[in-house]
Design a protein around this motif. Sequence first.
Motif, PDB file in Angstrom:
ATOM      1  N   LEU A 199     -89.561  -3.525  98.979  1.00  0.00           N
ATOM      2  CA  LEU A 199     -88.990  -2.390  99.700  1.00  0.00           C
ATOM      3  C   LEU A 199     -89.638  -2.296 101.074  1.00  0.00           C
ATOM      4  CD1 LEU A 199     -87.528   0.394  99.972  1.00  0.00           C
ATOM      5  CD2 LEU A 199     -89.541   1.388  98.848  1.00  0.00           C
ATOM      6  N   VAL A 200     -88.811  -2.106 102.102  1.00  0.00           N
ATOM      7  CA  VAL A 200     -89.297  -1.889 103.465  1.00  0.00           C
ATOM      8  C   VAL A 200     -88.914  -0.480 103.884  1.00  0.00           C
ATOM      9  CG1 VAL A 200     -89.286  -2.691 105.854  1.00  0.00           C
ATOM     10  CG2 VAL A 200     -88.945  -4.330 103.988  1.00  0.00           C
ATOM     11  N   ASN A 201     -89.895   0.307 104.307  1.00  0.00           N
ATOM     12  CA  ASN A 201     -89.628   1.695 104.682  1.00  0.00           C
ATOM     13  C   ASN A 201     -90.428   2.043 105.929  1.00  0.00           C
ATOM     14  OD1 ASN A 201     -88.557   4.250 104.520  1.00  0.00           O
ATOM     15  ND2 ASN A 201     -89.382   4.732 102.500  1.00  0.00           N
ATOM     16  N   ASN A 202     -90.065   3.155 106.580  1.00  0.00           N
ATOM     17  CA  ASN A 202     -90.766   3.582 107.784  1.00  0.00           C
ATOM     18  C   ASN A 202     -91.780   4.682 107.512  1.00  0.00           C
ATOM     19  OD1 ASN A 202     -88.987   5.636 107.281  1.00  0.00           O
ATOM     20  ND2 ASN A 202     -87.761   5.325 109.134  1.00  0.00           N
ATOM     21  N   HIS A 203     -92.020   4.966 106.221  1.00  0.00           N
ATOM     22  CA  HIS A 203     -93.071   5.915 105.837  1.00  0.00           C
ATOM     23  C   HIS A 203     -93.544   5.564 104.427  1.00  0.00           C
ATOM     24  CE1 HIS A 203     -89.472   7.835 104.069  1.00  0.00           C
ATOM     25  NE2 HIS A 203     -90.311   8.201 103.113  1.00  0.00           N
ATOM     26  N   ASP A 204     -94.647   6.130 104.040  1.00  0.00           N
ATOM     27  CA  ASP A 204     -95.193   5.883 102.707  1.00  0.00           C
ATOM     28  C   ASP A 204     -94.251   6.522 101.667  1.00  0.00           C
ATOM     29  OD1 ASP A 204     -96.646   5.541 100.412  1.00  0.00           O
ATOM     30  OD2 ASP A 204     -98.506   6.389 101.206  1.00  0.00           O
ATOM     31  N   PRO A 205     -93.616   5.729 100.794  1.00  0.00           N
ATOM     32  CA  PRO A 205     -92.627   6.284  99.853  1.00  0.00           C
ATOM     33  C   PRO A 205     -93.249   6.895  98.598  1.00  0.00           C
ATOM     34  CG  PRO A 205     -92.722   3.910  99.609  1.00  0.00           C
ATOM     35  CD  PRO A 205     -93.685   4.252 100.727  1.00  0.00           C
ATOM     36  N   LYS A 206     -94.208   7.791  98.769  1.00  0.00           N
ATOM     37  CA  LYS A 206     -94.855   8.423  97.621  1.00  0.00           C
ATOM     38  C   LYS A 206     -93.874   9.211  96.743  1.00  0.00           C
ATOM     39  CE  LYS A 206     -99.517   8.837  99.549  1.00  0.00           C
ATOM     40  NZ  LYS A 206    -100.579   9.791  99.984  1.00  0.00           N
ATOM     41  N   PRO A 207     -92.944   9.993  97.334  1.00  0.00           N
ATOM     42  CA  PRO A 207     -91.990  10.717  96.467  1.00  0.00           C
ATOM     43  C   PRO A 207     -91.163   9.773  95.598  1.00  0.00           C
ATOM     44  CG  PRO A 207     -91.969  11.618  98.679  1.00  0.00           C
ATOM     45  CD  PRO A 207     -92.773  10.354  98.748  1.00  0.00           C
ATOM     46  N   LEU A 208     -90.788   8.617  96.165  1.00  0.00           N
ATOM     47  CA  LEU A 208     -90.046   7.624  95.388  1.00  0.00           C
ATOM     48  C   LEU A 208     -90.900   7.104  94.232  1.00  0.00           C
ATOM     49  CD1 LEU A 208     -87.561   5.705  95.090  1.00  0.00           C
ATOM     50  CD2 LEU A 208     -88.816   4.102  96.569  1.00  0.00           C
ATOM     51  N   HIS A 209     -92.175   6.879  94.486  1.00  0.00           N
ATOM     52  CA  HIS A 209     -93.080   6.402  93.433  1.00  0.00           C
ATOM     53  C   HIS A 209     -93.129   7.406  92.287  1.00  0.00           C
ATOM     54  CE1 HIS A 209     -97.296   4.681  92.297  1.00  0.00           C
ATOM     55  NE2 HIS A 209     -96.343   4.316  91.468  1.00  0.00           N
ATOM     56  N   ARG A 210     -93.184   8.690  92.614  1.00  0.00           N
ATOM     57  CA  ARG A 210     -93.202   9.720  91.567  1.00  0.00           C
ATOM     58  C   ARG A 210     -91.906   9.697  90.761  1.00  0.00           C
ATOM     59  NH1 ARG A 210     -95.972  12.682  95.712  1.00  0.00           N
ATOM     60  NH2 ARG A 210     -94.037  13.656  96.411  1.00  0.00           N
ATOM     61  N   GLU A 211     -90.779   9.458  91.442  1.00  0.00           N
ATOM     62  CA  GLU A 211     -89.502   9.384  90.728  1.00  0.00           C
ATOM     63  C   GLU A 211     -89.487   8.188  89.778  1.00  0.00           C
ATOM     64  OE1 GLU A 211     -85.840   9.627  92.820  1.00  0.00           O
ATOM     65  OE2 GLU A 211     -86.488  11.272  94.116  1.00  0.00           O
ATOM     66  N   PHE A 212     -90.021   7.070  90.233  1.00  0.00           N
ATOM     67  CA  PHE A 212     -90.081   5.891  89.370  1.00  0.00           C
ATOM     68  C   PHE A 212     -90.962   6.155  88.156  1.00  0.00           C
ATOM     69  CE2 PHE A 212     -88.135   3.076  92.538  1.00  0.00           C
ATOM     70  CZ  PHE A 212     -87.481   2.164  91.715  1.00  0.00           C
ATOM     71  N   GLU A 213     -92.092   6.792  88.356  1.00  0.00           N
ATOM     72  CA  GLU A 213     -92.990   7.072  87.245  1.00  0.00           C
ATOM     73  C   GLU A 213     -92.351   8.031  86.249  1.00  0.00           C
ATOM     74  OE1 GLU A 213     -96.459   8.496  89.317  1.00  0.00           O
ATOM     75  OE2 GLU A 213     -97.468   6.559  89.105  1.00  0.00           O
ATOM     76  N   ALA A 214     -91.553   8.978  86.757  1.00  0.00           N
ATOM     77  CA  ALA A 214     -90.884   9.926  85.865  1.00  0.00           C
ATOM     78  C   ALA A 214     -89.733   9.274  85.108  1.00  0.00           C
ATOM     79  CB  ALA A 214     -90.369  11.123  86.668  1.00  0.00           C
ATOM     80  N   ALA A 215     -88.982   8.431  85.798  1.00  0.00           N
ATOM     81  CA  ALA A 215     -87.798   7.827  85.181  1.00  0.00           C
ATOM     82  C   ALA A 215     -88.139   6.611  84.330  1.00  0.00           C
ATOM     83  CB  ALA A 215     -86.784   7.435  86.255  1.00  0.00           C
ATOM     84  N   HIS A 216     -89.140   5.845  84.749  1.00  0.00           N
ATOM     85  CA  HIS A 216     -89.473   4.586  84.060  1.00  0.00           C
ATOM     86  C   HIS A 216     -90.973   4.508  83.774  1.00  0.00           C
ATOM     87  CE1 HIS A 216     -85.424   3.106  85.018  1.00  0.00           C
ATOM     88  NE2 HIS A 216     -85.620   3.580  86.225  1.00  0.00           N
ATOM     89  N   PRO A 217     -91.505   5.427  82.988  1.00  0.00           N
ATOM     90  CA  PRO A 217     -92.953   5.427  82.739  1.00  0.00           C
ATOM     91  C   PRO A 217     -93.412   4.135  82.069  1.00  0.00           C
ATOM     92  CG  PRO A 217     -91.804   6.871  81.183  1.00  0.00           C
ATOM     93  CD  PRO A 217     -90.806   6.471  82.215  1.00  0.00           C
ATOM     94  N   GLY A 218     -94.344   3.457  82.737  1.00  0.00           N
ATOM     95  CA  GLY A 218     -94.874   2.223  82.191  1.00  0.00           C
ATOM     96  C   GLY A 218     -93.934   1.038  82.282  1.00  0.00           C
ATOM     97  N   GLY A 219     -92.762   1.235  82.869  1.00  0.00           N
ATOM     98  CA  GLY A 219     -91.768   0.163  82.888  1.00  0.00           C
ATOM     99  C   GLY A 219     -91.668  -0.577  84.201  1.00  0.00           C
ATOM    100  N   CYS A 220     -92.394  -0.107  85.232  1.00  0.00           N
ATOM    101  CA  CYS A 220     -92.274  -0.760  86.535  1.00  0.00           C
ATOM    102  C   CYS A 220     -93.643  -0.914  87.181  1.00  0.00           C
ATOM    103  CB  CYS A 220     -91.336   0.027  87.454  1.00  0.00           C
ATOM    104  SG  CYS A 220     -91.926   1.680  87.865  1.00  0.00           S
ATOM    105  N   SER A 221     -93.740  -1.860  88.096  1.00  0.00           N
ATOM    106  CA  SER A 221     -94.964  -2.061  88.874  1.00  0.00           C
ATOM    107  C   SER A 221     -94.712  -1.605  90.304  1.00  0.00           C
ATOM    108  CB  SER A 221     -95.375  -3.533  88.838  1.00  0.00           C
ATOM    109  OG  SER A 221     -94.364  -4.359  89.392  1.00  0.00           O
ATOM    110  N   TRP A 222     -95.785  -1.208  90.977  1.00  0.00           N
ATOM    111  CA  TRP A 222     -95.690  -0.672  92.336  1.00  0.00           C
ATOM    112  C   TRP A 222     -96.908  -1.162  93.109  1.00  0.00           C
ATOM    113  CZ3 TRP A 222     -92.050   2.750  94.519  1.00  0.00           C
ATOM    114  CH2 TRP A 222     -92.414   3.358  95.725  1.00  0.00           C
TER     115      TRP A 222
END
Length: 243
Positions: A199-222
């Motif tokens: 992923l390429v972004n123009n800011h630190d995507p911390k909110p997206l990381h929280r969404e991933f952790e909520a939707a896919h707990p333990g299922g994804c790497s970051w």
Amino acid sequence: MTSPSEVHIQGTGTDPVVRARAAVRRIQQRLSDRLADLTHAASSGRTTDEPSGRALAEFCDGELRRHLAAGVEALHAPAAGAARTGLLVRALHTTAEDLVRRIDAIASGEEEDVPAAAGGLQAVLAVHFSMEQDVLLPALAELPGADLPGLVSDLGTLLEGGELERPAVVDVREIPHGKRHPTIFARYARLAPGEAFTLVNNHDPKPLHREFEAAHPGGCSWDYVESGPERWLVRIGKANAGV
């Protein structure tokens, strides 16, 4: 600010989610009706050597099989790793595998009584479609990051013989903010276990990381590859099956 073209009344025919669910329902109803018509036509004969039996076998082995595969890729995959929908997807995979076995038997000519076999196929297909319409689609509409209209559009692309894009790099810097997260989650859904994208972004995507952790707990790497100040690169991966 929402543009006039994006305004809709939730829960009505102008709601994109309602329209997406209606589109899936129409596709499934057409398939169900076609299967019923061909089964009825084949009931006058008892083998796939007869024209009506061959038409039934070709439909099952062709259009129906393609639809099942497209549904798994476009609709099941986005919900597969989510905590709230994981069990549902496993149940859908069970019925999908049963349907494929039944299609294999009809298409190979193993079934002596093709109309009877098609009747069993119809019964399981009705359950499968009902689970998708009444449980999966509403769940996808509520899943963080999921864009149900976009997923249904993906289904249409696959049914038309197209392929879904799987870029190794997803640059969202030029994408409107409201569409960034659905774009990223859609790309994640297309990953096979063990695969990743950047992923390429123009800011630190911390909110997206929280969404991933909520939707896919333990299922994804970051994993941060580059951390600003003007560009952030994050490698997002899907865990191997069983992890």
